[in-house]
Design a protein around this motif. Sequence first.
Motif, short mmCIF file in Angstrom:
data_model
loop_
_atom_site.label_atom_id
_atom_site.label_comp_id
_atom_site.label_asym_id
_atom_site.label_seq_id
_atom_site.Cartn_x
_atom_site.Cartn_y
_atom_site.Cartn_z
N ARG A 110 0.86 -1.18 0.00
CA ARG A 110 0.00 0.00 0.00
C ARG A 110 0.90 1.23 0.00
O ARG A 110 1.69 1.42 0.92
CB ARG A 110 -0.91 0.02 1.22
N VAL A 111 0.80 2.04 -1.04
CA VAL A 111 1.69 3.18 -1.17
C VAL A 111 0.93 4.45 -1.50
O VAL A 111 -0.19 4.42 -2.02
CB VAL A 111 2.75 2.93 -2.27
N MET A 112 1.58 5.58 -1.21
CA MET A 112 1.11 6.88 -1.66
C MET A 112 2.30 7.58 -2.28
O MET A 112 3.45 7.33 -1.91
CB MET A 112 0.54 7.70 -0.50
N GLY A 113 2.04 8.44 -3.25
CA GLY A 113 3.16 9.08 -3.90
C GLY A 113 2.73 10.20 -4.82
O GLY A 113 1.59 10.66 -4.79
N THR A 114 3.68 10.62 -5.64
CA THR A 114 3.44 11.76 -6.52
C THR A 114 4.02 11.48 -7.90
O THR A 114 5.13 10.96 -8.04
CB THR A 114 4.07 13.04 -5.93
N THR A 115 3.25 11.80 -8.92
CA THR A 115 3.68 11.67 -10.31
C THR A 115 2.66 12.38 -11.19
O THR A 115 1.48 12.47 -10.82
CB THR A 115 3.79 10.20 -10.73
N PRO A 116 3.06 12.89 -12.33
CA PRO A 116 2.07 13.47 -13.25
C PRO A 116 1.13 12.38 -13.77
O PRO A 116 1.45 11.19 -13.75
CB PRO A 116 2.93 14.04 -14.38
N GLU A 117 -0.03 12.79 -14.25
CA GLU A 117 -1.02 11.91 -14.87
C GLU A 117 -1.45 10.80 -13.93
O GLU A 117 -1.50 9.63 -14.30
CB GLU A 117 -0.47 11.35 -16.18
N SER A 118 -1.79 11.16 -12.71
CA SER A 118 -2.18 10.15 -11.72
C SER A 118 -3.68 9.94 -11.62
O SER A 118 -4.14 9.15 -10.80
CB SER A 118 -1.62 10.52 -10.35
N PHE A 119 -4.48 10.62 -12.45
CA PHE A 119 -5.91 10.36 -12.48
C PHE A 119 -6.17 9.19 -13.41
O PHE A 119 -6.55 9.35 -14.57
CB PHE A 119 -6.69 11.59 -12.96
N ALA A 120 -5.95 7.98 -12.93
CA ALA A 120 -6.09 6.79 -13.76
C ALA A 120 -6.17 5.56 -12.87
O ALA A 120 -5.83 5.60 -11.70
CB ALA A 120 -4.90 6.67 -14.71
#
Length: 290
Positions: free
Chosen positions: A49-59
């Motif tokens: 179970r992870v959380m993070g950051t990256t562009p185009e994450s609405f998917a």
Amino acid sequence: MPETMTALFGGTGPDWTVRQVPVPQPGYEFAGEVAAVGDGVDTPAVGDRVMGTTPESFAQFVLADHRHMVTIPAGLGYEDASALPTGLLTEHGAMMTGGFRVGQSLLITGATSSIGLIGVQIAKALGARQVIATTRSAGKRELLEGAGADVVVVTSEQNLTEAVLDATGGDGVDLVLDHVAGQTFADCLPATHVDGVVVNIGRLDKAESTIDIDALSYRHLRVFGVSFGFTRAAELGAVLSAAADQVGTAVSEGHVRALVDSTYSLEDAAPAAARLRSHQAHGKIVLTVP
């Protein structure tokens, strides 16, 4: 992330207000379960179970640098986790850039923003002696006090410099986290203690600022500007990792949380975007992805 689980993603304002599209495409924060890893990646592992950051994450499936995600702390659900990474890494990273030490006093401008609220909570969790937070609206005083602010300055009614000096016995604060820029940035300088630090994070007002050089020089201040973007992949990973290590316990215990205004399913992205554009939202708007 497999389709059989619920993957949740936190949205940020610029994605929707700039693009003006029914279904927001970019997104910069996510939370979910790892479905696959690349060659040579030891952590995270499939199923984590992870959380993070990256562009185009609405998917439903998100491709992200393994350095840009961390394990979700115990006790934190996907909805809350999805709205936390950007604020967590930005505020903690800015504090570390400013050389924060336990027992210092902080001024956080624009503190009712979703990121600013996280900054208030992190400062208190890490042992700040006094946290002074600013807002333009007197109606948001309780929101800031609930987040842990010791003093709230309503800049539409009070002079920022004078109010901070009054609250600190004339000394000024040790560290400033400025999310506003413009005239607010200039007003922060004479409100900062001798040998203090001012870190500019955002530009809620405008990028240009005219400052009094005497306030800068006579107080021997240090000024930093930070922007933890994706162009410095290794730096971003280090900042997020450090934030998770030092603030993870506070997150698990509920002392640091992103303010979530509302949650929508991805198919309801249009009303979610309308909620954001209404300027009535307080905190992040989260999209759930089946």
